[in-house]
Design an enzyme around this catalytic site. Structure first.
Site, PDB file in Angstrom:
ATOM      1  N   LYS B  89       0.865  -1.088   0.013  1.00 42.57           N
ATOM      2  CA  LYS B  89       0.097  -0.054  -0.052  1.00 42.57           C
ATOM      3  C   LYS B  89       0.875   1.143  -0.029  1.00 42.57           C
ATOM      4  O   LYS B  89       0.493   2.417  -0.586  1.00 42.57           O
ATOM      5  CB  LYS B  89      -0.943   0.001   1.321  1.00 42.57           C
ATOM      6  CG  LYS B  89      -2.104  -1.093   1.143  1.00 42.57           C
ATOM      7  CD  LYS B  89      -2.950  -0.813   0.012  1.00 42.57           C
ATOM      8  CE  LYS B  89      -4.211  -1.695   0.350  1.00 42.57           C
ATOM      9  NZ  LYS B  89      -5.115  -1.548  -1.027  1.00 42.57           N
ATOM     10  N   GLU B 111      -9.798   6.099   2.904  1.00 37.08           N
ATOM     11  CA  GLU B 111     -10.913   5.105   3.554  1.00 37.08           C
ATOM     12  C   GLU B 111      -9.968   3.775   3.842  1.00 37.08           C
ATOM     13  O   GLU B 111      -8.777   3.705   3.196  1.00 37.08           O
ATOM     14  CB  GLU B 111     -11.794   4.788   2.626  1.00 37.08           C
ATOM     15  CG  GLU B 111     -11.236   3.686   1.510  1.00 37.08           C
ATOM     16  CD  GLU B 111     -10.597   4.037   0.422  1.00 37.08           C
ATOM     17  OE1 GLU B 111     -10.164   5.369   0.200  1.00 37.08           O
ATOM     18  OE2 GLU B 111      -9.625   3.102  -0.178  1.00 37.08           O
ATOM     19  N   SER B 378       1.345  -9.917  -0.764  1.00 36.56           N
ATOM     20  CA  SER B 378       1.313  -8.521  -0.783  1.00 36.56           C
ATOM     21  C   SER B 378       1.396  -7.610   0.464  1.00 36.56           C
ATOM     22  O   SER B 378       1.501  -6.601   0.483  1.00 36.56           O
ATOM     23  CB  SER B 378      -0.162  -8.330  -1.355  1.00 36.56           C
ATOM     24  OG  SER B 378      -1.069  -9.147  -0.740  1.00 36.56           O
TER      25      SER B 378
END
Lengths: 269, 404
Positions: B89, B111, B378
């Site tokens: 991220k 969010e 990930s």
């Protein structure tokens, strides 16, 4: 083209004749049930509303503040669908000559089928459709299908809109243009922006169709102020709030009728 | 890399279905992003941050025991779990905070579902001293208390969202409402390849570094392209990040693994690509979990990051084009895969990633001893250990009850 009368245009002409602006009211379809919402829409008409917006609930209403979000949740719990909102509009149409606009989000309309929805609008006496999450760029085929059936498509403009976007929305608009008074979601506010008059004047100058102002208008005094600068005024959350205050259906209808009448009086010059 | 048409469409998907107030901000963002892409100073600064702050490039490792156990397939792991903040991220949030500064925005909102994107956003905002509000479903605030505290430590304000299903989609609704209200000075950092144009293409571009690195690393270490690339898909940012480098390599299978939750036929899952229908949510057209009336249905997954009823529009298009293959893993399979990777490779993956690992085990067996498989790890599982401990205890209790 449909042969049905142009009630939207008639509403603006009548307001101009009486020297005032058009009053547009909003009620969520199916809040808290279909029969009650029908009586509330009719109470708006009885109070002097010229155009009746009927909301179609959606699970994810990104343009709405808390009051209309809550109304949508109540309507969904009652099982309200696009089909039942069309049926509701047809019932309202049988009992009032006021113009009717269905307002909602694009996904339930897509799921129902865009052409089938517009056929339903034409058959139910719905005069206009307002979909805040369908900007003109994404509305090309929808608009064409609506025009074919004599249904108006109302586009929104905002304080952030650039001159190019104002031109695009005004060119695409049928019926009227809906100017959002504040950058924000629906809901009554204590004050409106100081530069609202200048912004609305710029849009009116460019537009072939009348310009109404909504979002944040919740009192007769605010309605009067906005009525002076626009062709029409939309009041939504303040009405939805009065419906949510509860009571017997008749008592709610009377509360709504009186409130709408006070708005209507404030718009007569 | 494939670019959408000028108004952000990937085939019939994508676009901009947002209130008018936001359109000028999206135009401004699109222009700033296009300009930044051509500006060497921007990419220099981003590269500096990605290497010296976020820890890139991430390594490509061999899952030797997993490969042996699967029959000899060579399995390679792209270690995004080793990025600063514990997941891919951060690649996107650093890029978007730089863009926000470029546009003169003074405030950041985001969010978050599991909290990973929230933490990555709070981190990037802290690095640049910008105030940051993170919207999070009230249910997720309860489920992910640790990440809530991490965001607060980083100076962000976490706003619990009580509307709707009180999860990720509702957090996104509320973030959009905030943005509509304060659009002039606020930049909204969307964490996935979802939302209105330019987000799907822009977030993919910021995440494309995963695939760019991995492709070069595989070629260097194995001397050839992989047979297949596997990634989990919620909104799809890690998947598009690693897939994008291989889209033009026709021989490379791209496998997207969605959350099957309690099972695809139970109605309690997050498999928008496999079981959804096209519709509009959060500003773009894509596959969606919805009922017959066009109301959005709540997704379900043991992993909060895959608990989303939509998916990025480019993935919808790649599905229709036949360029990606769809697989799923249930909650139980993900739990098993998490323990499996921990024991065989010494890596505790995030629950989201565990879905990809579950499918990778099957794929490795199918590919056989000559196969070469690339898996996107990930994120790491630290954030999930408490949740996993409870889920495993529950599973044991259920088995005991069944025996009685």
């Amino acid at each position: 083209m449909s042969a049905s009368p142009d009630r939207i245009q008639a509403a603006f002409s009548a307001a101009a004749k009486r020297g005032g602006s058009v009053l547009v009211t909003y009620v969520m379809g199916g809040d808290p049930d279909l029969a009650t919402s029908r009586e509330m829409a009719l109470a708006c008409a009885a109070g002097g509303a010229d155009i009746l917006e009927i909301g179609m609930p959606f699970s994810d209403p990104i343009a709405d503040g808390k009051t209309i979000q809550a109304a949508g949740e109540r309507a969904l719990r009652a099982g309200t669908t696009v089909a039942s909102c069309l049926a509701l509009a047809a019932e309202v149409r049988r009992r009032t000559p006021a113009a009717i606009a269905l307002m909602g989000y694009v996904n339930p309309v897509m799921a129902y089928g865009e052409e089938r929805f517009l056929d339903g609008c034409a058959a139910s006496g719905v005069d206009a459709v307002i979909l805040p999450d369908l900007p003109p760029e994404e509305a090309v085929s929808f608009r064409a299908a609506a025009v074919e059936r004599g249904v108006k498509v109302v586009f929104l403009l905002a304080p952030t809109s650039t001159p190019a976007r104002i031109a695009a929305a005004c060119d695409a608009a049928t019926g009227f243009v809906y100017f959002v008074s504040v950058a924000g979601v629906t809901g009554a506010r204590t004050s409106l922006p100081a530069d609202l008059g200048a912004k609305v004047a710029a849009v009116r100058k460019r537009s072939r169709v009348p310009v109404v102002v909504g979002f944040g208008v919740g009192t007769p005094a605010q309605a009067r102020a906005v009525g002076r600068i626009a062709d029409g005024v939309v009041v939504g959350s303040a009405i939805v709030q009065r419906i949510a205050e509860g009571g017997a259906r008749k008592a709610r209808a009377e509360r709504v009728r009186r409130f709408v009448a006070s708005l209507s009086r404030s718009l007569r010059r | 890399m494939t670019q959408p048409d000028p108004s952000g469409h990937f085939g019939p998907y994508g676009g901009r279905f947002v209130p008018e107030t936001l359109v000028p901000a999206l135009d401004e963002l699109t222009a700033a992003w296009q300009e930044a892409r051509r500006d060497p100073a921007f990419s220099e600064e981003l590269t500096r941050l990605l290497t010296r702050f976020a820890g890139r490039p991430t390594p490509l490792g061999d899952a030797l025991r997993m490969g042996t156990e699967a029959g000899g397939c060579r399995v390679m792991l792209k270690r995004e779990d080793l990025c600063h903040t514990g997941a891919h991220k951060i690649n996107n949030t650093l890029g978007q905070v730089l863009l926000a500064r470029r546009m003169g925005k003074r405030r950041i909102i985001a969010e978050t579902g599991a909290g990973q994107h929230g933490v990555a956003t709070a981190t990037a905002a802290a690095l640049f001293g910008m105030p940051c509000d993170v919207y999070m479903g009230a249910l997720d605030v309860e489920r992910q208390a640790l990440n809530v505290f991490r965001m607060q430590l980083l100076g962000a304000r976490v706003v619990p969202v009580q509307s709707g299903s009180r999860t990720l989609k509702d957090a996104m609704n509320e973030a959009i409402r905030d943005w509509v209200t304060q659009v002039r000075d606020t930049h909204y950092i969307i964490g996935s390849v979802a939302g209105p144009h330019p987000y799907p293409a822009m977030v993919r571009d910021f995440q494309a570094i995963i695939g760019d690195e991995a492709r070069a690393q595989v070629l260097g270490l194995a001397g050839r392209l992989p047979d297949a690339v596997v990634a989990c898909v919620g909104g799809g940012s890690n998947a598009m990040g690693i897939f994008s480098a291989f889209l033009a390599d026709g021989s490379v299978r791209l496998v997207a693994v969605e959350a099957a939750g309690h099972g695809l036929d139970t109605g309690r899952h997050g498999a928008a690509l496999a079981r959804g229908r096209p519709g509009v949510l959060h500003g773009s057209r894509s596959y969606l979990l919805q009922d017959d009336h066009g109301q959005i249905v709540e997704a379900h997954s043991i992993s909060a990051g895959l608990d989303y009823p939509g998916v990025g529009p480019e993935l919808s298009w790649l599905k229709d084009e036949g360029r990606i293959e769809l697989r799923q893993a249930t909650d139980d399979e993900a739990l098993d895969a998490l323990q499996y990777l921990a024991r065989t490779e010494g890596i505790i993956p995030a629950l989201e990633t565990a879905h990809a690992v579950a499918a990778a085990r099957d794929l490795a067996r199918e590919l056989g001893p000559k196969g070469l498989l690339l898996v996107n790890v990930s994120g790491r599982g630290d954030k999930d250990v408490d949740h996993v401990r409870r889920a495993l205890a529950e599973r044991v209790a259920k088995k005991k009850r069944a025996k009685r």
